[in-house]
Design an enzyme around this catalytic site. Structure first.
Site, PDB file in Angstrom:
ATOM      1  N   LYS A  18      -0.351   0.293  14.538  1.00 18.11           N
ATOM      2  CA  LYS A  18      -1.216  -0.647  13.820  1.00 18.11           C
ATOM      3  C   LYS A  18      -1.605  -1.832  14.683  1.00 18.11           C
ATOM      4  CE  LYS A  18      -0.528   0.397   9.025  1.00 18.11           C
ATOM      5  NZ  LYS A  18      -0.292  -0.107   7.692  1.00 18.11           N
ATOM      6  N   LYS A  29      -6.836  15.167   6.888  1.00 19.51           N
ATOM      7  CA  LYS A  29      -6.264  14.841   5.577  1.00 19.51           C
ATOM      8  C   LYS A  29      -7.322  14.271   4.635  1.00 19.51           C
ATOM      9  CE  LYS A  29      -1.963  12.952   4.488  1.00 19.51           C
ATOM     10  NZ  LYS A  29      -0.819  12.068   4.708  1.00 19.51           N
ATOM     11  N   LYS A  73      -9.167   8.158   1.700  1.00 24.54           N
ATOM     12  CA  LYS A  73     -10.159   7.262   1.111  1.00 24.54           C
ATOM     13  C   LYS A  73     -11.019   6.608   2.179  1.00 24.54           C
ATOM     14  CE  LYS A  73      -8.897   2.564   0.432  1.00 24.54           C
ATOM     15  NZ  LYS A  73      -9.527   1.584  -0.377  1.00 24.54           N
TER      16      LYS A  73
END
Ligand code: TRP
Length: 335
Positions: free
Chosen positions: A110, A194, A197
């Site tokens: 991240k 996958k 969203k």
């Protein structure tokens, strides 16, 4: 057995979340004492839009309950509503070592090249996660592979704290593999990615808010190949899109892939897709109706979450008091 799990309030749940994590949580309710929370403190570790965060927490809580997480069986709450999480995180942050956190792959991913510009919260977040778990002396934590390292860290923190302060306070948690299998649902446009969203194409996913027509249309347009369905599941290995649609059917109807293939072997997608659409609609439609009820009555949802937070706080209080005591702090002095 006590299970604790958190989910980031990202809003807008899709079929992948439902079949991958949430229905597993629903089934676990009959296997253990469960605490489920919206990890909203966690959401602050990256740039945050306050209006969006507030909406996402409600949206996500409504989706969990609409999907079958029963606030009478489980404790459902937002972790910001139970201050003990943040309080314990501070103390455990003094037990955790920089080196341990530096090794967290999620931190490395991240932060990327921007470590210096990342928030301290993003770095320390696994300590908060440890607090989320240890506060309730949970025995088991159901998480995906990406979270295993954080559970391991929670164990290390628990063990070091108990050793350093010579107490038998924290329970090193185990990963939990109950609740049946978690289906890995892929994009309707790419059987190797996958369902997510963040995919720019809305046609790649089925949202829990999609109406019946839209669900049917998305499945009709889903990418496939020209072959009929095989009678042997290993033959799906080289056909990611076909495998994904069969996997979705199996997960939705709670059958095995083999059972599904027994029924549909030899048939093409012209026959299989309408059957799949019906099955998905049958699962999602009632859930969507309940979601709409919550949307009309947000006060009802807020009340459920407040009740959950009250129960969680009561469970947390003795652990936090013992922690203060172990390290030599006195909560009563300044109360
Ligand atoms: N880190 C988890 C995730 O990103 C969410 C989470 C926060 C969590 N605290 C937790 C999961 C405690 C299990 C237990 O998905």
């Amino acid at each position: 057995m006590r299970v604790v799990s958190g989910i980031q309030p990202t809003g807008d749940l899709h079929l992948g979340n439902l079949l991958g994590a949430i229905l597993r949580w629903v089934r676990m309710q009959d296997e253990a004492e469960c605490l489920y929370f919206l990890a909203d403190l966690h959401a602050l570790t990256v740039d945050v839009d306050p209006v969006q965060l507030r909406a996402s927490v409600r949206e996500m809580a409504a989706a969990l309950i609409a999907s079958g997480i029963d606030p009478k069986k489980s404790i459902v709450f937002a972790h910001s509503a139970v201050p003990a999480h943040a309080e314990l995180a501070w103390i455990l942050g003094c037990t955790a070592r920089m080196g341990w956190l530096n090794r967290m792959t999620q931190w490395k991913d991240k932060a990327g090249k921007n470590r210096e510009g990342s928030s301290l919260g993003l770095f320390a977040y696994p300590v908060l996660q440890a607090a989320d778990i240890l506060l309730y002396r949970a025995t088991h934590v159901p998480v995906g592979d990406d979270q295993k390292q954080h559970i391991e860290l929670s164990r290390d923190i628990a063990i070091k704290f108990n050793t350093d302060f010579d107490v038998d306070l924290f329970v090193p948690p185990e990963p939990y593999i109950g609740g049946g299998s978690a289906a890995r649902i892929m994009s309707l446009r790419d059987g190797n990615a996958k369902m997510s969203k963040s995919d720019p194409s809305d046609m790649s996913r089925i949202n829990l808010t999609d109406n019946d027509e839209l669900i049917t249309q998305k499945i009709r347009k889903a990418k496939t190949d020209a072959e009929p369905l095989p009678d042997d599941s290993t033959l799906l290995d080289s056909r990611p899109e076909a495998r994904n649609l069969v996997g979705i059917y199996a997960a939705v109807t709670d059958e095995s892939v083999e059972q599904v293939l027994t029924r549909f072997a030899g048939q093409g997608f012209g026959a299989f897709k309408p059957a799949l659409a019906d099955a998905v609609v049958a699962l999602v439609a009632p859930l969507r109706t309940r979601l709409e009820e919550f949307r009309r009555d947000p006060a009802m949802l807020d009340k459920l979450l407040a009740d959950g937070a009250g129960k969680a706080a009561a469970l947390a209080a003795p652990t936090l008091a013992r922690t203060y005591d172990a390290v030599g702090l006195s909560r009563s002095r300044n109360a």
